[in-house]
Design an enzyme around this catalytic site. Structure first.
Site, mmCIF file in Angstrom:
data_model
loop_
_atom_site.group_PDB
_atom_site.id
_atom_site.type_symbol
_atom_site.label_atom_id
_atom_site.label_comp_id
_atom_site.label_asym_id
_atom_site.label_seq_id
_atom_site.Cartn_x
_atom_site.Cartn_y
_atom_site.Cartn_z
ATOM 1 N N TYR A 16 0.819 -1.210 0.000
ATOM 2 C CA TYR A 16 0.000 0.000 0.000
ATOM 3 C C TYR A 16 0.858 1.269 0.000
ATOM 4 O O TYR A 16 0.657 2.166 0.810
ATOM 5 C CB TYR A 16 -0.931 0.021 1.214
ATOM 6 C CG TYR A 16 -1.868 -1.152 1.340
ATOM 7 C CD1 TYR A 16 -2.268 -1.891 0.227
ATOM 8 C CD2 TYR A 16 -2.372 -1.533 2.584
ATOM 9 C CE1 TYR A 16 -3.126 -2.969 0.351
ATOM 10 C CE2 TYR A 16 -3.235 -2.603 2.720
ATOM 11 C CZ TYR A 16 -3.606 -3.322 1.608
ATOM 12 O OH TYR A 16 -4.455 -4.395 1.744
ATOM 13 N N HIS B 274 0.041 -12.002 1.397
ATOM 14 C CA HIS B 274 -0.806 -11.079 0.650
ATOM 15 C C HIS B 274 -1.206 -11.627 -0.721
ATOM 16 O O HIS B 274 -0.364 -11.952 -1.544
ATOM 17 C CB HIS B 274 -0.064 -9.756 0.478
ATOM 18 C CG HIS B 274 -0.955 -8.589 0.215
ATOM 19 N ND1 HIS B 274 -0.522 -7.291 0.294
ATOM 20 C CD2 HIS B 274 -2.265 -8.504 -0.119
ATOM 21 C CE1 HIS B 274 -1.512 -6.464 0.018
ATOM 22 N NE2 HIS B 274 -2.585 -7.188 -0.250
#
Length: 335
Positions: free
Chosen positions: A58, A124
């Site tokens: 992110y 992830h």
């Protein structure tokens, strides 16, 4: 209670709402540094939220969170909240699930977040990586948990059938990993898709998870009055349905994002945490207001909201309700 010490191994004590970090990615925000993150965290932690969710993927999210949390450490000590982050995804098309990189990434996250340990680390977006590589990465996370660097670990991703199968596999002796602690599912429990409800029991009973987290309750910008973001991978037809839903809500003097937030909270409250993505104090306060509206009604939607939801799902989304989009690579090992 606000500012109460948390047991990092007790994921059941994670607050019903979690402060998300994906909004700090340039995909969503042109200038992430302009977001008043310190004020947002302070307000959230003062109103019952005790967990954040971020990722190296992110953008500057971990660095910004680390700076803000460090500045607030006198008011909110490290042992009063959960830090959840992720490993393995580097860019849109770049992944590294090697044991060396997983170990490096975890220690880097600790440095960025100014902490000696991480409460929860997800592998992830596992659907994009080959099965043997997934297993190696999870074994390294298990090792890091055994060493105390991380307290819990799990997986995140979109295809809920594969996520569930993988979590179940890990709990078998064959995997040599052991039961995962948590799963983060995104875009699978919202106004357009509620498939997560059908998999929760398997995840808790068969996979023996401690927690199932529900993220992207606005389906990555699909469920809002503004235009859906260009990067969204859904079909053109589904995008059009969402636009119609927004117009319908406007006619009913209701904001689609508010309705979608209340729906997701009402469906998941008591089942697991909901991750909120907010980029301003106004958005945070609005999300907390929506949570209180649902909570004050016995964790149910009001009759008006219920009617709106039913109409949108049956008459606007129609056959596109529970429609999914392609995500990841084939996994023939899944049976």
């Amino acid at each position: 209670m606000v500012n109460e010490k948390v047991n990092p191994f007790d994921l059941a004590s994670v607050s019903p709402l979690v402060l998300g970090g994906a909004i700090l990615n340039q995909q969503y925000t042109d200038e992430p540094e302009s977001i008043p993150l310190e004020d947002i965290i302070k307000y959230a932690f003062s109103h019952g939220i005790n967990a954040i969710d971020t990722s190296p993927y992110y953008g500057p999210s971990e660095v910004l969170y680390g700076r803000a949390l460090s500045n607030l450490r006198n008011e909110f000590p490290r042992d009063t909240y959960f830090i959840c982050t992720k490993v393995g995804r580097i860019g849109a098309e770049e992944f590294n699930y090697s044991r060396d990189f997983v170990r490096f990434s975890v220690h880097r996250s600790c440095e960025r977040l100014h902490t000696t340990y991480l409460d929860l680390v997800y592998l992830h977006d596992v659907e994009f990586v080959k099965f043997p590589d997934i297993l190696e990465a999870l074994k390294e996370l298990r090792t890091l948990k055994n060493k105390g660097v991380i307290k819990n670990f799990g997986i995140s991703g979109y295809p809920i059938d594969f996520i569930t199968w993988l979590a179940e596999y890990c709990s078998t002796e064959e995997s040599d990993i052991g039961s995962l602690d948590a799963v983060l599912s995104y875009c699978n429990l919202n106004l357009q898709n509620n498939k997560l409800l059908n998999f929760r029991e398997r995840l808790l009973r068969n996979a023996k998870l401690k927690m199932v987290c529900n993220a992207s309750i606005l389906s990555m910008s699909l469920l809002r009055s503004q235009e859906t973001r260009q990067f969204h991978p859904c079909s053109h037809e589904l995008r059009e349905c969402a636009s119609q839903a927004a117009k319908y809500c406007q006619e009913q003097n209701v904001d689609l994002a508010d309705l979608a937030t209340r729906y997701a909270i009402s469906e998941w409250v008591g089942k697991g945490p909901v991750v909120l993505g907010v980029s301003s104090m106004e958005e945070l306060k609005l999300a907390l207001d929506n949570y209180e509206i649902v909570k004050s009604n016995g964790n149910r939607l009001s009759s008006k909201d219920g009617q709106l939801v039913e109409y949108i799902q049956k008459n606007i989304f129609k056959e596109h309700f529970n429609e999914e989009w392609s995500s990841g690579i084939p996994h023939p090992e899944m049976i």
